[in-house]
Design a protein around this motif. Structure first.
Motif, mmCIF file in Angstrom:
data_model
loop_
_atom_site.group_PDB
_atom_site.id
_atom_site.type_symbol
_atom_site.label_atom_id
_atom_site.label_comp_id
_atom_site.label_asym_id
_atom_site.label_seq_id
_atom_site.Cartn_x
_atom_site.Cartn_y
_atom_site.Cartn_z
ATOM 1 N N PHE A 29 81.068 24.818 14.846
ATOM 2 C CA PHE A 29 81.924 25.972 15.163
ATOM 3 C C PHE A 29 81.223 27.291 14.881
ATOM 4 O O PHE A 29 81.291 28.261 15.654
ATOM 5 N N ALA A 30 80.538 27.308 13.672
ATOM 6 C CA ALA A 30 79.819 28.547 13.326
ATOM 7 C C ALA A 30 78.764 28.881 14.370
ATOM 8 O O ALA A 30 78.576 30.042 14.772
ATOM 9 N N ALA A 31 78.045 27.826 14.811
ATOM 10 C CA ALA A 31 77.002 28.061 15.813
ATOM 11 C C ALA A 31 77.604 28.569 17.122
ATOM 12 O O ALA A 31 77.093 29.512 17.756
ATOM 13 N N GLN A 32 78.697 27.908 17.569
ATOM 14 C CA GLN A 32 79.329 28.333 18.813
ATOM 15 C C GLN A 32 79.900 29.748 18.697
ATOM 16 O O GLN A 32 79.795 30.561 19.619
ATOM 17 N N THR A 33 80.526 30.014 17.532
ATOM 18 C CA THR A 33 81.099 31.361 17.337
ATOM 19 C C THR A 33 80.012 32.423 17.357
ATOM 20 O O THR A 33 80.155 33.492 17.961
ATOM 21 N N LYS A 34 78.910 32.094 16.655
ATOM 22 C CA LYS A 34 77.793 33.058 16.631
ATOM 23 C C LYS A 34 77.297 33.329 18.043
ATOM 24 O O LYS A 34 77.074 34.481 18.443
ATOM 25 N N THR A 35 77.099 32.252 18.823
ATOM 26 C CA THR A 35 76.599 32.425 20.198
ATOM 27 C C THR A 35 77.578 33.239 21.039
ATOM 28 O O THR A 35 77.197 34.143 21.801
ATOM 29 N N THR A 36 78.871 32.923 20.885
ATOM 30 C CA THR A 36 79.889 33.645 21.678
ATOM 31 C C THR A 36 79.927 35.119 21.317
ATOM 32 O O THR A 36 79.956 36.007 22.189
ATOM 33 N N VAL A 37 79.946 35.401 20.001
ATOM 34 C CA VAL A 37 80.034 36.807 19.574
ATOM 35 C C VAL A 37 78.780 37.564 19.987
ATOM 36 O O VAL A 37 78.839 38.714 20.448
ATOM 37 N N GLU A 38 77.616 36.914 19.835
ATOM 38 C CA GLU A 38 76.368 37.586 20.222
ATOM 39 C C GLU A 38 76.362 37.884 21.727
ATOM 40 O O GLU A 38 75.978 38.977 22.164
ATOM 41 N N THR A 39 76.792 36.865 22.509
ATOM 42 C CA THR A 39 76.853 37.102 23.974
ATOM 43 C C THR A 39 77.853 38.197 24.316
ATOM 44 O O THR A 39 77.616 39.051 25.197
ATOM 45 N N SER A 40 78.997 38.187 23.615
ATOM 46 C CA SER A 40 80.010 39.215 23.870
ATOM 47 C C SER A 40 79.487 40.605 23.530
ATOM 48 O O SER A 40 79.751 41.578 24.246
ATOM 49 N N LEU A 41 78.722 40.702 22.432
ATOM 50 C CA LEU A 41 78.162 42.012 22.068
ATOM 51 C C LEU A 41 77.163 42.481 23.112
ATOM 52 O O LEU A 41 77.084 43.676 23.447
ATOM 53 N N VAL A 42 76.321 41.527 23.601
ATOM 54 C CA VAL A 42 75.372 41.919 24.660
ATOM 55 C C VAL A 42 76.132 42.374 25.907
ATOM 56 O O VAL A 42 75.781 43.381 26.542
ATOM 57 N N ASP A 43 77.214 41.639 26.268
ATOM 58 C CA ASP A 43 78.020 42.046 27.428
ATOM 59 C C ASP A 43 78.645 43.409 27.195
ATOM 60 O O ASP A 43 78.735 44.248 28.110
ATOM 61 N N THR A 44 79.141 43.645 25.966
ATOM 62 C CA THR A 44 79.741 44.960 25.663
ATOM 63 C C THR A 44 78.702 46.066 25.775
ATOM 64 O O THR A 44 78.973 47.159 26.296
ATOM 65 N N ALA A 45 77.488 45.785 25.261
ATOM 66 C CA ALA A 45 76.415 46.786 25.377
ATOM 67 C C ALA A 45 76.099 47.073 26.843
ATOM 68 O O ALA A 45 75.880 48.220 27.240
ATOM 69 N N ARG A 46 76.105 45.998 27.668
ATOM 70 C CA ARG A 46 75.833 46.201 29.092
ATOM 71 C C ARG A 46 76.937 47.046 29.741
ATOM 72 O O ARG A 46 76.679 47.949 30.542
ATOM 73 N N ALA A 47 78.208 46.750 29.413
ATOM 74 C CA ALA A 47 79.325 47.522 29.982
ATOM 75 C C ALA A 47 79.248 48.981 29.557
ATOM 76 O O ALA A 47 79.494 49.898 30.356
ATOM 77 N N LEU A 48 78.895 49.197 28.281
ATOM 78 C CA LEU A 48 78.766 50.588 27.817
ATOM 79 C C LEU A 48 77.621 51.293 28.537
ATOM 80 O O LEU A 48 77.698 52.488 28.860
ATOM 81 N N SER A 49 76.513 50.553 28.759
ATOM 82 C CA SER A 49 75.385 51.158 29.479
ATOM 83 C C SER A 49 75.808 51.590 30.878
ATOM 84 O O SER A 49 75.459 52.675 31.346
#
Length: 922
Positions: A29-49
């Motif tokens: 779960f920790a691994a999946q959560t980490k991957t999801t949150v990291e991907t979400s942050l990258v997506d958020t950074a892309r949307a902000l860009s």
């Protein structure tokens, strides 16, 4: 070993698998959560860009629209200042908006009053790449208005293919920072905006001091290697952080989101604590409970892991419900992250759609602006406007009307989706277009057929019912506060348009109004130019005629004085010599020559409109009929004269002798144009002339006129001859065949009589002269009987005041012959002296009107104080205007014009003595 130990061992042994399974599940779960949150942050950074890029692109688009302003293209900075001020207020993220020359000197700043001193700032010339891209973005600087950190966005302003100005807007970094703070990210996340030079443009979380400083080296290194990604690092205070970043391919700017590792691992740590407590409870409650709880927890965790994996792949997610609070919290966290990601995607899609809509609107508006500046055909601009509105608003029907200046009706100019309305004229008070026209503001209705505010004529109501476009809004076409038309958008019933859509329609309507107004101004300018050309030609002709008229009037005095002496002395000499004297014939020749000189002088005065006339009320038909026998004998047998009178021809006020002279001159001129014979047609008619008929420069006044036309079948005249036919001494006849005064005399007589003369002629087709004389009421009173021509003498005393010695001597000798006592003076002062000596003897003062030092009227007033009983009579060889200016010419004041004979002078004075007394000062 005790049972308790066995139980404990059993419990421990029993719990180990459960604990192990739970640990594995938690780890997964920790691994999946980490991957999801990291991907979400990258997506958020892309949307902000993309959002930052959108703002910069919006600023660039707005600057390009302003750079295409017609005011800026023609260098009218004041008009551009008024146009740009509301734009600056509409963009709160802009610190200022300035126009710069290529040397960096500010030429205009809407944030300050126009004309205020402006600074010179450092504004380097745009690079080649920036000119190809059409814009350039500067480094971080300090805003001139708010002193906040700003980024300058510049676009070039080209005129005729050459960059003449730069248009720059300062975008505040705190506005960009607001974009970062609006995103939902894990607690403690710090957003950073870095430009292409790795300089911090904006930062959240109290990092304002970092703005303008170099970005952290680890961030700079990773950004240099790849455009998008993530990495882990340690902050200066030793806190591990996870950094997600994305770089815009257009601006080159990078959005970095730094999240503490603790924030990422917090759900896992909380679950681990809850799990440990649960394990103690399981040990306390028993192996069965522990196994059940372990099984339940492991099952829930596996479901959450599957949900996390599904989230990562983008598949639909369903998180199972669980009674274990920790598992439930993790599921809710996963759902929250998933919902946030969906919202981010939706927001990004909306931003992209809005940016695309704005881009298409800006392109359409630029096309319309270019068409307005290039075309004077309002129909093409109007059609471009309705096409753009239909495309941008998705409207099935768009129509544009203009007001008819004559009827005030609304005329359809262009349409989309309403072909049945082409060519329509609708009353001004009909429909939403009329309501917008009257109020000068946009009008919207969800159903025009049921809206009580809107009046519809039957034809328009039937058209709306047939088309089903019952929802509509209309915006007026305004020019300087006046509505000249209306733009209407129609759609299905119930459709309500947003304020942004109505504002967009108003913008396009404004440019359509400019195009229509430009076309109207061009037409008015063209008409004014044509009128001015005609007026200039008329003025030039009038100036030439007036110049010759002044010359003719100026020589009249000297000519008349000379003719008076020559003619008068000749008559007196013939009387002395008798009819059989050998020299009488020579004197008669002198007399005849003097008479011819007097005729020429009268012709010149008639042309110059300075001749003294004796106007009477006369019927033009009767005057022409009386002259026909004379005219027919004058023209000869090979010319046929036809008279077509108007039976109700009106009465005019004119000198009959002068009208006869006009007829003779026109018919003789027609005869000379028909050397092999032909036809002359005379016509009369009653007409009414307006100012447009008479012409702006004409001295005649609009009203009823009697028209007399003389039409011949002669050779006609070309345009060059027509321009000069009324000039004195201009003639197309052979040498010694004419003086060139005939038509000039006609022109002067008609103008002096308050009329108008027009000529039409074509080579080989003949000529037509049309004379217009003002119509007056018929005079029923009989004309007063004229003088019988018999000069009577007397014994009275006459004081003659004449500055010309020869004329004075002639008048004295003539009156002495008739028995009068004559006193003569050659100046006003001498006349006053004689009047004082003979105050009781003088019966009549005969004075010239124009004399050096004192006019005849002024002299008469002075003599009236000395000799109250003396009467006054005036004489003058000057033209009428000189006499009138000196207050003499009046029907009640005795006046005799030079030249005169001894008989006419004696008769005139006898009339003065025998008539009603008129005092010298009258």
């Amino acid at each position: 070993m005790k049972l308790r130990s066995h139980l404990v061992l059993l419990i421990v042994v029993a719990i180990i698998p459960a604990v192990a399974v739970s640990a594995v599940a938690l780890y997964f779960f920790a691994a999946q959560t980490k991957t999801t949150v990291e991907t979400s942050l990258v997506d958020t950074a892309r949307a902000l860009s993309l959002a930052v890029e959108r703002d910069v692109r919006s600023t660039v688009s707005a600057l390009h629209v302003l750079a295409g302003s017609a005011d800026l293209k023609r260098g009218d900075l004041r008009a551009f200042h008024e146009h740009a001020a509301p734009v600056l207020r509409a963009w709160p993220a802009w610190d200022n908006l300035v126009v710069l020359d290529l040397a960096g000197q500010e030429l205009g700043d809407p944030s300050v009053p126009f004309g205020a001193p402006l600074p010179k700032i450092h504004a380097p010339r745009l690079s080649d790449s920036a000119m190809r891209a059409g814009f350039a973005v500067s480094e971080v600087g300090t805003g001139p208005v708010t002193s906040a950190a700003t980024i300058a966005v510049q676009v070039p302003v080209s005129i005729d293919g050459e960059i003449r100005y730069m248009l720059a807007a300062s975008l505040r970094t705190d506005a960009l920072a607001d974009l970062l703070t609006e995103q939902r990210v894990p607690a403690g996340t710090v957003g950073t905006l870095v430009d292409r030079n790795k300089i911090v443009l904006a930062r959240t979380g109290g990092g304002e001091r970092a703005v303008g400083q170099p970005a952290p080296s680890d961030l700079a290194d990773n950004v240099s290697e790849m455009a998008e990604g993530h990495f882990s690092t340690v902050r200066g205070e030793g806190q591990p952080v996870f950094v997600a970043f994305s770089t815009s391919p257009v601006t080159g700017w990078t959005i970095a989101l730094s999240t503490p590792r603790s924030a990422l691992s917090q759900p896992f740590e909380s679950s681990l604590k809850l799990f440990g407590g649960g394990a103690l409870l399981v040990i306390s409650l028993g192996v069965v409970v522990a196994l059940m709880l372990s099984r339940r927890v492991s099952s829930s965790l596996r479901s959450l892991a599957s949900a996390a994996a599904a989230m990562n792949s983008g598949a639909p997610v369903r998180v199972p419900r669980s009674r274990v609070q920790e598992v439930k919290a993790i599921g809710e966290a996963l759902l929250a992250v998933h919902r946030e990601r969906e919202r981010s995607e939706e927001h990004r899609a909306l931003l992209l759609a809005d940016a695309e809509h704005r881009r298409r609107a800006a392109e359409s508006l630029n096309d319309v602006k270019a068409l307005v500046s290039e075309s004077l055909e309002p129909e093409s601009v109007a059609q471009a406007v309705v096409n753009a509105m239909a495309r941008l608003l998705g409207a099935p029907m768009v129509v544009l009307y203009r007001t008819d200046p004559d009827s005030s009706d609304l005329v359809l100019v262009s349409e989309v989706g309403a072909p049945e309305r082409r060519g329509w004229h609708i009353p001004r008070a009909t429909g939403t277009v009329a309501m917008a026209l009257e109020t000068g503001t946009p009008v919207q209705s969800a159903d025009v057929l049921t809206d009580p505010r809107i009046t519809l004529e039957d034809r328009l109501r039937a058209d709306i019912e047939r088309s089903q476009y019952r929802a509509a809004f209309a915006v007026p076409l305004m020019v300087r506060g006046t509505a000249i038309g209306s733009l209407m958008v129609g759609d299905g019933i119930g459709r309500i348009y947003a304020d942004e859509e109505i504002d967009l329609a108003q913008t396009f309507a404004h440019h359509a109004a400019i195009a229509m107004n430009n076309a109207r101004l061009y037409q008015e300018l063209r008409a004014a130019y044509d009128k001015l050309s005609v007026a200039q030609q008329q003025l030039l002709q009038a100036q030439k005629m007036e110049a010759v008229g002044r010359l003719a009037g100026g020589i009249a005095h000297d000519f008349n004085n000379l003719i008076t002496v020559i003619s008068g002395r000749s008559v007196m000499l013939m009387r002395e010599l008798g009819p059989d004297h050998p020299s009488r014939r020579k004197i008669e020749i002198i007399q005849s020559t003097a008479d011819r000189a007097a005729d020429i002088t009268r012709q010149l005065l008639a042309f110059s409109r300075k001749q003294l006339l004796a106007p009477k009320r006369l019927n033009v038909n009767e005057q022409v009929r009386a002259m026909l026998p004379v005219l027919e004998r004058l023209l000869g047998e090979d010319i046929t004269v036809t008279f077509l009178p108007d039976v109700d021809s009106g009465t005019v006020l004119a000198d009959p002798a002068q009208i006869d002279q006009v007829l003779v001159n026109l018919l003789v001129n027609a005869r000379d144009a028909m050397p092999r014979g032909g036809r002359i047609e005379l016509c009369t008619a009653n007409v009414s002339l307006t100012r447009d008929d008479l012409g702006v420069e004409s001295e005649a006044v609009p009203g009823p006129y009697v028209m007399l036309s003389v039409q011949d079948t002669g050779e006609g005249m070309d345009a060059a001859t027509l321009e000069r036919i009324f000039e004195p001494f201009f003639t197309t006849k052979a040498m010694n065949r004419g003086t060139g005064l005939g038509l000039a005399t006609v022109y002067g007589i008609i103008k002096q009589s308050g009329g108008q003369i027009v000529v039409d002629s074509q080579v080989g087709l003949g000529t037509t002269f049309r004379i217009y004389l003002p119509s007056v009421a018929a005079d029923v009173r009989p004309d007063a009987p004229g003088p019988n021509g018999i000069a009577a003498g007397g014994r009275e005393t006459i004081l003659i005041v004449e500055d010309e010695p020869d004329v004075s001597e002639f008048a004295r000798d003539a009156l002495v012959l008739y028995g009068y006592t004559v006193l003569s003076a050659t100046s006003p002062n001498e006349a006053l002296a004689i009047a004082r000596r003979h105050r009781d003897d003088i019966d009549v003062v005969l004075t010239d009107v124009v004399m050096p030092g004192m006019s005849g009227r002024e002299l008469a007033n002075r003599i009236a104080e000395i000799c109250p009983r003396a009467r006054v009579a005036y004489m003058s060889g000057y033209t009428e205007d000189a006499i009138v200016r000196r207050g003499v010419h009046s029907a009640e004041i005795p006046f005799i014009a030079k030249p005169f004979t001894a008989d006419s002078l004696a008769h005139h004075l006898r009339t003065v003595l025998d008539g009603e007394p008129v005092a010298a000062g009258r």
